[in-house]
Design an enzyme around this catalytic site. Structure first.
Site, PDB file in Angstrom:
ATOM      1  N   ARG A 201     -98.617   6.744  56.751  1.00 17.34           N
ATOM      2  CA  ARG A 201     -99.120   8.135  56.636  1.00 17.34           C
ATOM      3  C   ARG A 201     -99.023   8.914  57.950  1.00 17.34           C
ATOM      4  NH1 ARG A 201    -103.125   5.356  53.968  1.00 17.34           N
ATOM      5  NH2 ARG A 201    -102.880   5.408  51.722  1.00 17.34           N
ATOM      6  N   GLU A 265     -76.225  29.160  65.731  1.00 16.85           N
ATOM      7  CA  GLU A 265     -77.683  29.336  65.688  1.00 16.85           C
ATOM      8  C   GLU A 265     -78.160  30.127  66.907  1.00 16.85           C
ATOM      9  OE1 GLU A 265     -79.415  28.586  63.057  1.00 16.85           O
ATOM     10  OE2 GLU A 265     -78.184  27.108  62.001  1.00 16.85           O
ATOM     11  N   LYS A 310     -87.782  30.369  68.765  1.00 22.17           N
ATOM     12  CA  LYS A 310     -88.139  29.669  67.520  1.00 22.17           C
ATOM     13  C   LYS A 310     -89.618  29.302  67.530  1.00 22.17           C
ATOM     14  CE  LYS A 310     -86.971  26.333  64.021  1.00 22.17           C
ATOM     15  NZ  LYS A 310     -86.031  25.390  63.456  1.00 22.17           N
ATOM     16  N   ARG A 324     -91.208  33.420  59.179  1.00 23.57           N
ATOM     17  CA  ARG A 324     -90.218  32.374  59.457  1.00 23.57           C
ATOM     18  C   ARG A 324     -88.915  32.626  58.691  1.00 23.57           C
ATOM     19  NH1 ARG A 324     -91.582  25.967  60.404  1.00 23.57           N
ATOM     20  NH2 ARG A 324     -89.451  25.296  60.622  1.00 23.57           N
ATOM     21  N   ASN A 328     -83.607  32.564  58.660  1.00 26.63           N
ATOM     22  CA  ASN A 328     -82.545  32.289  57.686  1.00 26.63           C
ATOM     23  C   ASN A 328     -81.421  33.319  57.726  1.00 26.63           C
ATOM     24  OD1 ASN A 328     -83.695  29.961  56.729  1.00 26.63           O
ATOM     25  ND2 ASN A 328     -84.940  31.043  55.222  1.00 26.63           N
ATOM     26  N   HIS A 348     -72.314  22.969  59.363  1.00 27.62           N
ATOM     27  CA  HIS A 348     -73.365  23.938  59.044  1.00 27.62           C
ATOM     28  C   HIS A 348     -73.232  25.213  59.887  1.00 27.62           C
ATOM     29  CE1 HIS A 348     -77.244  25.488  57.887  1.00 27.62           C
ATOM     30  NE2 HIS A 348     -77.640  25.495  59.144  1.00 27.62           N
TER      31      HIS A 348
HETATM   32  P1  NAD Z   1     -75.483  15.137  63.570  1.00 23.89           P
HETATM   33  O1  NAD Z   1     -76.813  14.644  63.935  1.00 23.89           O
HETATM   34  O2  NAD Z   1     -74.804  14.475  62.428  1.00 23.89           O
HETATM   35  O3  NAD Z   1     -74.568  15.119  64.867  1.00 23.89           O
HETATM   36  C1  NAD Z   1     -73.215  15.511  64.794  1.00 23.89           C
HETATM   37  C2  NAD Z   1     -72.299  14.418  65.385  1.00 23.89           C
HETATM   38  O4  NAD Z   1     -72.436  14.437  66.803  1.00 23.89           O
HETATM   39  C3  NAD Z   1     -72.659  13.005  64.942  1.00 23.89           C
HETATM   40  O5  NAD Z   1     -71.479  12.283  64.772  1.00 23.89           O
HETATM   41  C4  NAD Z   1     -73.434  12.432  66.142  1.00 23.89           C
HETATM   42  O6  NAD Z   1     -73.310  11.052  66.247  1.00 23.89           O
HETATM   43  C5  NAD Z   1     -72.757  13.134  67.285  1.00 23.89           C
HETATM   44  N1  NAD Z   1     -73.562  13.343  68.481  1.00 23.89           N
HETATM   45  C6  NAD Z   1     -74.818  13.835  68.584  1.00 23.89           C
HETATM   46  N2  NAD Z   1     -75.153  14.003  69.861  1.00 23.89           N
HETATM   47  C7  NAD Z   1     -74.095  13.611  70.601  1.00 23.89           C
HETATM   48  C8  NAD Z   1     -73.811  13.587  71.996  1.00 23.89           C
HETATM   49  N3  NAD Z   1     -74.682  14.036  72.889  1.00 23.89           N
HETATM   50  N4  NAD Z   1     -72.608  13.115  72.396  1.00 23.89           N
HETATM   51  C9  NAD Z   1     -71.687  12.693  71.478  1.00 23.89           C
HETATM   52  N5  NAD Z   1     -71.886  12.726  70.161  1.00 23.89           N
HETATM   53  C10 NAD Z   1     -73.076  13.178  69.722  1.00 23.89           C
HETATM   54  O7  NAD Z   1     -75.511  16.687  63.170  1.00 23.89           O
HETATM   55  P2  NAD Z   1     -76.146  17.959  63.884  1.00 23.89           P
HETATM   56  O8  NAD Z   1     -75.114  19.008  63.804  1.00 23.89           O
HETATM   57  O9  NAD Z   1     -76.771  17.650  65.179  1.00 23.89           O
HETATM   58  O10 NAD Z   1     -77.311  18.332  62.876  1.00 23.89           O
HETATM   59  C11 NAD Z   1     -77.081  18.555  61.515  1.00 23.89           C
HETATM   60  C12 NAD Z   1     -78.276  18.035  60.752  1.00 23.89           C
HETATM   61  O11 NAD Z   1     -79.429  18.749  61.177  1.00 23.89           O
HETATM   62  C13 NAD Z   1     -78.170  18.266  59.258  1.00 23.89           C
HETATM   63  O12 NAD Z   1     -78.639  17.109  58.603  1.00 23.89           O
HETATM   64  C14 NAD Z   1     -79.109  19.432  59.003  1.00 23.89           C
HETATM   65  O13 NAD Z   1     -79.660  19.416  57.713  1.00 23.89           O
HETATM   66  C15 NAD Z   1     -80.162  19.199  60.052  1.00 23.89           C
HETATM   67  N6  NAD Z   1     -80.907  20.396  60.448  1.00 23.89           N
HETATM   68  C16 NAD Z   1     -82.252  20.323  60.443  1.00 23.89           C
HETATM   69  C17 NAD Z   1     -83.009  21.423  60.816  1.00 23.89           C
HETATM   70  C18 NAD Z   1     -84.501  21.330  60.844  1.00 23.89           C
HETATM   71  O14 NAD Z   1     -85.166  22.345  61.050  1.00 23.89           O
HETATM   72  N7  NAD Z   1     -85.065  20.169  60.663  1.00 23.89           N
HETATM   73  C19 NAD Z   1     -82.370  22.606  61.210  1.00 23.89           C
HETATM   74  C20 NAD Z   1     -80.968  22.643  61.230  1.00 23.89           C
HETATM   75  C21 NAD Z   1     -80.242  21.518  60.848  1.00 23.89           C
END
Ligand code: NAD
Length: 454
Positions: A201, A265, A310, A324, A328, A348
């Site tokens: 939890r 973003e 943010k 918030r 979007n 994304h």
């Molecule tokens: P990710 O975590 O899949 O990272 C992208 C790629 O980069 C992966 O292959 C990872 O291994 C690699 N990577 C990460 N950091 C690295 C570094 N410093 N050096 C080398 N490689 C590295 O994707 P992302 O783009 O970071 O995030 C996308 C995810 O975030 C999605 O699942 C999305 O839904 C989520 N998201 C969440 C929120 C939230 O508010 N919680 C907001 C936006 C996106």
């Protein structure tokens, strides 16, 4: 005296890498290739870092070694760059932006009065680059870190991986006050964050985001979750961390496409809230896009500014009841496009970039935003390397249907985030004919099928 770094390189391209490193770090290079075999293996055993260059370009190898040296504290910013924003939600927590901060995670964690055992969750890409630094600093500061790795990529944000992590925690008899550390991009932040929100939890969570998208967005705001076969992020919880440690130096190793998508973003924050940030991005777009000589201070400032923006929004509206929603901007079309294209076709941030182009055009066609404003936005997106045209297979009607479906699921009207000027937006329903016209011309003109029909 100058520091001497011993870096054991194996594989091809060693001398090119050596040349790049010597130039970037401003340090003389001694090529130990010239040493006799026995002496060479002694030196390898002494190396601070060993690193395989196999299958990587010299540029990438050099960049990764520089990032390792920074994150391990071997190369310090002079003066150090440290920016802290306290987020006032619940008991409150700090977001620390620290160039090279990965190597100081242990120090930061000490202030949280946690039990020594901590559970680090990462993916295989980030593990290969940063696990040794992170495990090293944690151990040095008296922690007992345990490491769990999932495969990199969105597919790991799944029920299967979630269950496997629960199993691992249960096998270790992880206790309620022992922390989970999410080390990685947004995928890891969401997955490990959801584990922390639900295991026993709720256990303490520390976010250590390593991608630009995660540093400016995903790690801030408390949204955690996993995907379901029927859709993205369908299962989740709001759960805030005890600390977010952002090390922008980690972005040196992020693949270029993933780094570029993060700028979408950043541009979004500028358009919805901050004219000055927008102007700064315009002035520095080229430097920010090109990472060969990373602008450490500028990058830290921009990331910290996005975090502050943010944070100010979520402090007002933690659960997305009202304000918030402005976060979007660009996301109505982006989600529809990701949905219609199939997840993974576009990153994304790329979809958000296109979504902002469409949203700004809708605002302009409705007389709410100037043509010059649209042009300025699109020019900046392009300068940062983001797409402003769509040339894939998705058709206008797919986008319109996906938006409609979203609306039905939410059982309400689509509320568009519309720019009025750069730095100011409103959230409002928009006339259906304007939306339809803009989406039809944006997607139809460029889709290959339609082109074929011409
Ligand atoms: P990710 O975590 O899949 O990272 C992208 C790629 O980069 C992966 O292959 C990872 O291994 C690699 N990577 C990460 N950091 C690295 C570094 N410093 N050096 C080398 N490689 C590295 O994707 P992302 O783009 O970071 O995030 C996308 C995810 O975030 C999605 O699942 C999305 O839904 C989520 N998201 C969440 C929120 C939230 O508010 N919680 C907001 C936006 C996106």
């Amino acid at each position: 005296m100058q520091n001497v770094f011993l870096i054991g390189l194996s594989g091809s391209g060693k001398s090119t890498v050596g040349g790049i490193l010597a130039e970037r770090l401003g340090k003389p290079l001694i090529d130990i290739d010239a040493l006799i075999e026995k002496a060479r293996s002694d030196w390898y055993a002494e190396a601070h870092f060993t690193y395989s260059t196999q299958g990587k370009s010299p540029e990438r190898v050099a960049q990764e070694i520089i990032a390792m040296l920074i994150s391990s504290g071997e190369i310090m910013a002079d003066p150090p760059i440290l920016l802290v924003r306290r987020v006032h939600i619940g008991e409150g927590y700090n977001v620390v932006v620290d160039w090279g901060g990965l190597g100081r995670l242990g120090q930061n964690l000490q202030m949280l009065n946690l039990p020594p055992r901590v559970f680090v969750i990462t993916d295989n890409n980030v593990r290969d680059l940063y696990a040794s630094t992170v495990m090293g600093t944690l151990t040095y500061f008296g922690f007992d870190p345990q490491l769990y790795t999932v495969p990199g990529g969105e597919a790991s944000k799944s029920q299967n991986q979630l269950n496997a992590i629960y199993d691992w925690l249960i096998e270790h008899h992880a206790e309620r006050n022992e922390a989970i550390i999410a080390l990685g991009g947004g995928m890891i932040g969401d997955l490990a964050g959801y584990v922390a929100a639900t295991y026993l939890r709720g256990v303490p969570l520390v976010q250590v985001p390593t991608s630009l998208l995660a540093q400016v967005d995903a790690a801030i705001g408390g949204k955690t979750g996993i995907n379901h076969a029927r859709g993205k992020n369908l299962i989740g919880a709001f759960y805030h961390p005890r600390l977010v440690l952002v090390d922008p130096a980690a972005l040196l190793t992020l693949p270029a496409r993933e780094r570029t998508e993060g700028w979408a973003e950043v541009v979004k924050y500028a358009i919805i809230l901050d004219t000055k940030l927008f102007a700064q991005l315009e002035a520095q777009a080229e430097t920010l896009r090109d990472f060969s000589h990373p602008p450490a201070e500028l990058l830290c400032q921009i990331i910290a500014r996005c975090i502050a923006l943010k944070a100010s929004i979520i402090e007002e509206d933690e659960r997305e009841q009202a304000r918030r929603a402005i976060l979007n901007y660009g996301h109505t079309v982006a989600h529809a496009l990701e949905n219609a294209a199939g997840y993974g076709a576009l990153l994304h941030g790329e979809a958000v970039s296109l979504g902002m182009v469409v949203a700004a055009t809708i605002a302009q066609q409705a007389g709410m935003f100037t043509k010059a404003g649209v042009t300025r936005q699109n020019k900046l997106l392009k300068a940062l390397g983001l797409p402003i045209d769509y040339s894939g297979p998705v058709q206008a009607q797919d986008i319109l249907a996906a938006i409609q479906l979203d609306k039905k699921v939410a059982n309400k009207q689509v509320r568009w985030v519309m720019p009025q000027r750069i730095g100011q937006v409103i959230v409002t329903p928009m006339p259906g004919d304007v939306v339809q016209n803009v989406i039809s011309s944006f997607f139809a003109e460029r889709s290959p099928n339609k082109e074929g029909n011409k």
